[in-house]
Scaffold this motif. Structure first.
Motif, PDB file in Angstrom:
ATOM      1  N   ASP A  33       0.904  -1.263  -0.010  1.00 21.77           N
ATOM      2  CA  ASP A  33       0.067  -0.086  -0.211  1.00 21.77           C
ATOM      3  C   ASP A  33       1.249   1.028   0.297  1.00 21.77           C
ATOM      4  O   ASP A  33       0.882   2.172   1.028  1.00 21.77           O
ATOM      5  N   PRO A  34       2.053   1.552  -0.874  1.00 21.70           N
ATOM      6  CA  PRO A  34       2.385   2.622  -0.843  1.00 21.70           C
ATOM      7  C   PRO A  34       1.728   3.945  -1.557  1.00 21.70           C
ATOM      8  O   PRO A  34       1.436   3.999  -2.227  1.00 21.70           O
ATOM      9  N   GLN A  35       2.978   4.530  -0.949  1.00 23.22           N
ATOM     10  CA  GLN A  35       2.353   6.563  -1.481  1.00 23.22           C
ATOM     11  C   GLN A  35       3.522   6.952  -0.492  1.00 23.22           C
ATOM     12  O   GLN A  35       3.857   6.915   0.018  1.00 23.22           O
ATOM     13  N   ILE A  36       4.079   7.418  -1.875  1.00 18.28           N
ATOM     14  CA  ILE A  36       5.134   8.446  -2.180  1.00 18.28           C
ATOM     15  C   ILE A  36       4.580  10.546  -2.672  1.00 18.28           C
ATOM     16  O   ILE A  36       4.152  10.577  -4.135  1.00 18.28           O
ATOM     17  N   VAL A  37       4.708  11.285  -1.343  1.00 19.34           N
ATOM     18  CA  VAL A  37       4.842  12.803  -2.555  1.00 19.34           C
ATOM     19  C   VAL A  37       6.353  13.147  -2.784  1.00 19.34           C
ATOM     20  O   VAL A  37       7.251  12.475  -1.559  1.00 19.34           O
ATOM     21  N   TYR A  38       6.351  14.352  -3.257  1.00 18.09           N
ATOM     22  CA  TYR A  38       7.755  15.405  -3.595  1.00 18.09           C
ATOM     23  C   TYR A  38       7.515  16.282  -3.754  1.00 18.09           C
ATOM     24  O   TYR A  38       6.331  16.804  -3.412  1.00 18.09           O
ATOM     25  N   ASP A  40       9.695  19.491  -1.550  1.00 16.32           N
ATOM     26  CA  ASP A  40      10.277  20.791  -0.699  1.00 16.32           C
ATOM     27  C   ASP A  40      12.072  19.802  -1.347  1.00 16.32           C
ATOM     28  O   ASP A  40      12.903  19.709   0.564  1.00 16.32           O
ATOM     29  N   GLY A  41      12.437  19.880  -2.515  1.00 12.78           N
ATOM     30  CA  GLY A  41      13.449  18.711  -1.860  1.00 12.78           C
ATOM     31  C   GLY A  41      13.302  17.366  -1.760  1.00 12.78           C
ATOM     32  O   GLY A  41      14.633  16.192  -1.417  1.00 12.78           O
ATOM     33  N   TYR A  42      12.454  16.810  -1.261  1.00 11.86           N
ATOM     34  CA  TYR A  42      12.394  14.967  -0.521  1.00 11.86           C
ATOM     35  C   TYR A  42      11.539  14.587  -1.371  1.00 11.86           C
ATOM     36  O   TYR A  42      10.029  14.830  -1.118  1.00 11.86           O
ATOM     37  N   TYR A  43      11.661  13.170  -1.485  1.00  9.86           N
ATOM     38  CA  TYR A  43      10.379  12.054  -1.157  1.00  9.86           C
ATOM     39  C   TYR A  43      10.020  11.640   0.094  1.00  9.86           C
ATOM     40  O   TYR A  43      11.218  11.178   0.433  1.00  9.86           O
ATOM     41  N   TYR A  44       9.121  11.270   0.118  1.00  9.89           N
ATOM     42  CA  TYR A  44       8.550  11.253   0.951  1.00  9.89           C
ATOM     43  C   TYR A  44       7.626   9.578   0.820  1.00  9.89           C
ATOM     44  O   TYR A  44       7.059   9.726  -0.115  1.00  9.89           O
ATOM     45  N   LEU A  45       7.711   8.939   1.706  1.00  7.77           N
ATOM     46  CA  LEU A  45       7.405   7.276   1.622  1.00  7.77           C
ATOM     47  C   LEU A  45       6.901   6.896   3.019  1.00  7.77           C
ATOM     48  O   LEU A  45       7.059   6.322   4.307  1.00  7.77           O
ATOM     49  N   MET A  46       5.471   6.237   2.422  1.00  6.07           N
ATOM     50  CA  MET A  46       4.755   5.995   3.429  1.00  6.07           C
ATOM     51  C   MET A  46       4.498   4.712   4.088  1.00  6.07           C
ATOM     52  O   MET A  46       4.819   3.849   3.087  1.00  6.07           O
ATOM     53  N   SER A  47       4.586   4.175   5.015  1.00  4.58           N
ATOM     54  CA  SER A  47       4.526   2.800   5.423  1.00  4.58           C
ATOM     55  C   SER A  47       3.798   2.153   6.764  1.00  4.58           C
ATOM     56  O   SER A  47       3.656   3.472   7.941  1.00  4.58           O
ATOM     57  N   THR A  48       3.685   0.791   6.824  1.00  6.35           N
ATOM     58  CA  THR A  48       3.201   0.715   8.334  1.00  6.35           C
ATOM     59  C   THR A  48       4.022  -0.264   7.978  1.00  6.35           C
ATOM     60  O   THR A  48       4.052  -1.369   7.902  1.00  6.35           O
ATOM     61  N   ALA A  95      -1.272  22.924   5.995  1.00  3.61           N
ATOM     62  CA  ALA A  95      -0.658  21.820   6.906  1.00  3.61           C
ATOM     63  C   ALA A  95      -0.846  20.293   6.262  1.00  3.61           C
ATOM     64  O   ALA A  95      -1.684  20.570   5.371  1.00  3.61           O
ATOM     65  N   TRP A  96      -0.128  19.910   6.444  1.00  4.03           N
ATOM     66  CA  TRP A  96      -0.276  18.008   5.501  1.00  4.03           C
ATOM     67  C   TRP A  96      -0.973  16.742   6.698  1.00  4.03           C
ATOM     68  O   TRP A  96      -1.016  17.092   8.194  1.00  4.03           O
ATOM     69  N   TYR A  97      -1.347  16.025   6.352  1.00  8.79           N
ATOM     70  CA  TYR A  97      -2.921  15.432   7.458  1.00  8.79           C
ATOM     71  C   TYR A  97      -2.380  13.810   6.350  1.00  8.79           C
ATOM     72  O   TYR A  97      -1.807  13.588   5.486  1.00  8.79           O
ATOM     73  N   ILE A  98      -2.335  13.154   7.511  1.00 11.50           N
ATOM     74  CA  ILE A  98      -2.487  11.338   7.068  1.00 11.50           C
ATOM     75  C   ILE A  98      -3.229  10.817   7.582  1.00 11.50           C
ATOM     76  O   ILE A  98      -4.513  10.991   8.507  1.00 11.50           O
ATOM     77  N   GLY A 118      -0.471  17.153  10.801  1.00 10.73           N
ATOM     78  CA  GLY A 118       0.670  17.556  10.575  1.00 10.73           C
ATOM     79  C   GLY A 118       1.331  19.016  10.835  1.00 10.73           C
ATOM     80  O   GLY A 118       0.123  19.886  11.024  1.00 10.73           O
ATOM     81  N   GLY A 119       2.163  19.048  10.309  1.00  9.73           N
ATOM     82  CA  GLY A 119       2.846  20.544  10.242  1.00  9.73           C
ATOM     83  C   GLY A 119       2.843  21.186   8.771  1.00  9.73           C
ATOM     84  O   GLY A 119       1.920  20.420   7.899  1.00  9.73           O
ATOM     85  N   ALA A 120       3.659  22.131   8.869  1.00  9.57           N
ATOM     86  CA  ALA A 120       4.286  22.622   7.925  1.00  9.57           C
ATOM     87  C   ALA A 120       4.597  21.965   6.383  1.00  9.57           C
ATOM     88  O   ALA A 120       4.658  21.773   5.513  1.00  9.57           O
ATOM     89  N   THR A 121       5.533  21.022   6.854  1.00 13.42           N
ATOM     90  CA  THR A 121       6.040  19.700   6.371  1.00 13.42           C
ATOM     91  C   THR A 121       5.390  18.224   6.298  1.00 13.42           C
ATOM     92  O   THR A 121       5.143  18.150   8.067  1.00 13.42           O
ATOM     93  N   PRO A 122       5.393  17.284   5.422  1.00 14.35           N
ATOM     94  CA  PRO A 122       5.335  16.009   5.842  1.00 14.35           C
ATOM     95  C   PRO A 122       6.236  15.237   7.211  1.00 14.35           C
ATOM     96  O   PRO A 122       5.769  14.365   7.752  1.00 14.35           O
ATOM     97  N   TRP A 123       7.264  16.195   7.327  1.00 11.76           N
ATOM     98  CA  TRP A 123       8.094  15.512   8.080  1.00 11.76           C
ATOM     99  C   TRP A 123       8.025  16.055   9.808  1.00 11.76           C
ATOM    100  O   TRP A 123       8.544  15.952  10.588  1.00 11.76           O
TER     101      TRP A 123
END
Length: 325
Positions: A33-38, A40-48, A95-98, A118-123
């Protein structure tokens, strides 16, 4: 300095910067069930790990393989402790939501979609906000429509016999839903009924001025788990099934290069916005699998000369692919 032919060739090659590349798979095992967003210079990979929500980031796709995983959610609350599936992060209203699926430990009867803010970045850190759905639902994602607003898309059983794709209007607060539920796609075709009839894993795709929802058809424990699409007509209420045209069969399926059960995908844009990439999971089990043996794959999505979608076929492992532009 005098250059011999060999020296000249060496100098020329040395002046050319090598093209950065990555190889699949990106997450193996535990790549379902992967998701990636790009951003601010980063790829973010969601997982569980099935009991929490994790996020990893890197400046390249290749870098995601070894990136540190940050746990942003786990809970001992019985109603949402376990069977954590399909986390996705979305940027809404600054804001970022999961959005993720979770339920109890004993069975799958209590699965619902929940939301973190979350906040202003996914991190940034996330806080649990609410259970978003009031009846059995999984695989929550957000679909945006010009003139209609944002909708929560899920897989649910709202008044129907089989898992179907359902829509409900997302509240302005991004952590609630309002109004009626619309069932926009049911697994009524024979090619959606392997194992048991299923439509799940919706994912929004905006390309060439059109809005699509990709989804996974067939039971996930079969090798026939695949990706099909729904295309919005651009004018009709998105809650209406008549607003959507289903693809004529699977557009992306396994049985190629040792991959099976290719599905539950998402899309992300390249850094310059010129490319759309498909991130999905697959298994090497020729009988199909719906467990941690699934791995994350990434490959470019193309279109044909007439603008129609061209998913291609699952790329072979360990083949160099150029990093997104």
């Amino acid at each position: 300095m005098f250059f011999t032919p060999r020296r000249l060739l060496t100098a020329l090659l040395g002046a050319i910067s090598p093209v950065a590349a990555f190889t699949n798979s990106i997450r193996n095992p535990g790549g379902s069930d992967p998701q990636i967003v790009y951003t601010d210079g980063y790829y973010y990979l969601m997982s569980t790990t099935w009991s929490n929500v994790q996020i990893a980031r890197a400046t390249t796709i290749e870098g995601l393989k070894t990136a540190t995983r940050k746990t942003v959610y786990s809970s001992s609350e019985a109603s949402r402790c376990c069977n954590v599936w399909a986390p996705e992060t979305h940027y809404l209203g600054g804001a970022w939501y999961i959005y993720f699926s979770a339920g109890n430990a004993n069975n799958l009867d209590g699965q619902n979609v929940h939301v973190l803010k979350g906040g202003a970045t996914p991190w940034d850190d996330y806080t649990y906000v609410a259970q978003l759905t009031s009846e059995w639902s999984i695989d929550g994602t957000i679909v945006r429509f010009n003139g209609w607003g944002n909708y929560l898309a899920t897989s649910c059983f709202h008044g129907v016999a089989n898992q179907s794709i359902c829509f409900q209007k997302l509240g302005d607060d991004n952590v609630s839903v309002t109004g009626s539920i619309g069932v926009i796609s049911q697994p009524t075709n024979s090619w959606e009924q392997s194992g048991t009839p299923v439509n799940e894993g919706p994912a929004a795709l905006y390309i060439n001025g059109k809005t699509y929802v990709a989804y996974s058809a067939n039971y996930c424990w079969t090798p026939d788990y695949c990706i099909a699409t729904l295309e919005w007509d651009g004018t009709t209420d998105p809650l209406s099934a008549s607003a959507w045209t289903k693809s004529d069969g699977c557009l992306f399926k396994g049985g190629v290069n040792g991959h099976y059960g290719t599905g539950h995908n998402a899309f992300f844009q390249s850094p310059d916005g010129s490319q759309t990439w498909n991130v999905y999971h697959a298994t090497s089990n020729s009988a199909g699998a719906c467990d941690d043996s699934r791995y994350t794959m990434v490959q470019l999505l193309n279109t044909n000369a007439d603008g129609s979608l061209n998913f291609g076929t699952p790329v072979a492992l360990n083949i160099d692919s150029a990093e997104p532009a």
